[in-house]
Design a protein around this motif. Structure first.
Motif, PDB file in Angstrom:
ATOM      1  N   PRO A   1       0.833  -1.163   0.274  1.00  0.00           N
ATOM      2  CA  PRO A   1      -0.174   0.065   0.070  1.00  0.00           C
ATOM      3  C   PRO A   1       0.990   1.309  -0.255  1.00  0.00           C
ATOM      4  CG  PRO A   1       0.047  -0.984   2.160  1.00  0.00           C
ATOM      5  CD  PRO A   1       0.738  -1.993   1.341  1.00  0.00           C
ATOM      6  N   VAL A   2       0.403   2.244  -0.403  1.00  0.00           N
ATOM      7  CA  VAL A   2       1.111   3.609  -0.364  1.00  0.00           C
ATOM      8  C   VAL A   2       1.630   3.924   0.857  1.00  0.00           C
ATOM      9  CG1 VAL A   2       0.755   6.059  -0.622  1.00  0.00           C
ATOM     10  CG2 VAL A   2      -0.162   4.534  -2.332  1.00  0.00           C
ATOM     11  N   ALA A   3       0.966   3.716   2.063  1.00  0.00           N
ATOM     12  CA  ALA A   3       1.597   4.004   3.039  1.00  0.00           C
ATOM     13  C   ALA A   3       2.620   3.150   3.610  1.00  0.00           C
ATOM     14  CB  ALA A   3       0.341   3.727   4.428  1.00  0.00           C
ATOM     15  N   GLY A   4       2.651   1.782   3.299  1.00  0.00           N
ATOM     16  CA  GLY A   4       3.735   1.146   3.469  1.00  0.00           C
ATOM     17  C   GLY A   4       4.911   1.634   2.662  1.00  0.00           C
TER      18      GLY A   4
ATOM     19  N   GLU B   1      -4.116  -2.729  -7.042  1.00  0.00           N
ATOM     20  CA  GLU B   1      -4.823  -4.171  -6.812  1.00  0.00           C
ATOM     21  C   GLU B   1      -5.592  -4.062  -5.548  1.00  0.00           C
ATOM     22  OE1 GLU B   1      -1.613  -7.607  -5.727  1.00  0.00           O
ATOM     23  OE2 GLU B   1      -1.821  -7.035  -7.882  1.00  0.00           O
ATOM     24  N   PRO B   2      -6.705  -4.846  -5.370  1.00  0.00           N
ATOM     25  CA  PRO B   2      -7.173  -5.051  -4.081  1.00  0.00           C
ATOM     26  C   PRO B   2      -6.273  -5.524  -2.896  1.00  0.00           C
ATOM     27  CG  PRO B   2      -8.704  -6.345  -5.914  1.00  0.00           C
ATOM     28  CD  PRO B   2      -7.224  -5.691  -6.292  1.00  0.00           C
ATOM     29  N   ASN B   3      -6.481  -5.136  -1.766  1.00  0.00           N
ATOM     30  CA  ASN B   3      -5.539  -5.492  -0.642  1.00  0.00           C
ATOM     31  C   ASN B   3      -6.626  -6.222   0.158  1.00  0.00           C
ATOM     32  OD1 ASN B   3      -4.322  -5.432   1.733  1.00  0.00           O
ATOM     33  ND2 ASN B   3      -3.947  -3.357   1.751  1.00  0.00           N
TER      34      ASN B   3
ATOM     35  N   ALA C   1      -7.221   0.537   1.248  1.00  0.00           N
ATOM     36  CA  ALA C   1      -5.881   0.991   0.787  1.00  0.00           C
ATOM     37  C   ALA C   1      -5.312  -0.082  -0.094  1.00  0.00           C
ATOM     38  CB  ALA C   1      -4.883   0.796   2.248  1.00  0.00           C
ATOM     39  N   LYS C   2      -5.572   0.418  -1.394  1.00  0.00           N
ATOM     40  CA  LYS C   2      -5.246  -0.693  -2.459  1.00  0.00           C
ATOM     41  C   LYS C   2      -3.682  -0.869  -2.530  1.00  0.00           C
ATOM     42  CE  LYS C   2      -9.221  -0.031  -5.442  1.00  0.00           C
ATOM     43  NZ  LYS C   2      -9.910  -0.662  -4.298  1.00  0.00           N
TER      44      LYS C   2
END
Length: 157
Positions: free
Chosen positions: A54-57, A85-87, A93-94
């Motif tokens: 995810p972007v935050a990761g 893609e789906p998380n 949070a894709k």
């Protein structure tokens, strides 16, 4: 070591790291340009090569803001170099993942990357010295993480 010596060491370290950051960004731009990427695009794509994140990761791994990563991730998706893609762990949070075009672009950087790595190893005095440089920088980063997590600046007089 006196307080003054420690402060001088901290200042020299910070200035050295700031300079290194600028140097790495400049050489990264040169390496990424023939692949049609920027250093920032390469950085974000590189973070998701091993696995979608995810972007935050990605922001946590890179030590930059989520907003900066989001802007770049959206550009990479728009250019067809990455996809969302789906998380399964979080509906909103894709996960960002490189596309085949993104992987191909990173692949075009590899020859220049390998050449630069060899030049740096030689300039540092060999692979052992290069590995030690990496260990020192990783140790510094870990120490700053530990100190930064518990540090609060004193009140201004």
């Amino acid at each position: 070591m006196s307080d003054r010596q420690q402060q001088d060491a901290l200042s020299r370290t910070a200035l050295g790291v700031f300079r290194l950051n600028g140097q790495f960004l400049a050489v990264s731009e040169k390496l990424a340009e023939p692949a049609g990427l920027t250093a920032a695009w390469w950085q974000v794509l590189g973070a998701v090569l091993p696995e979608p994140l995810p972007v935050a990761g990605i922001a946590r791994v890179m030590g930059i803001t989520r907003q900066s990563v989001q802007r770049i991730a959206d550009l990479l998706v728009r250019e067809g170099l990455a996809a969302y893609e789906p998380n399964p762990a979080h509906r909103r949070a894709k996960l960002l993942t490189p596309t085949e075009a993104g992987r191909a672009a990173i692949g075009r950087i590899e020859p220049g990357h390998a050449e630069l790595a060899a030049l740096l190893a030689r300039e540092l005095g060999g692979q052992e010295a290069f590995d030690e440089t990496v260990r020192v920088l990783e140790r510094l980063s870990g120490a700053l993480d530990a100190v930064g997590a518990r540090y609060t600046a004193p009140e201004a007089p």
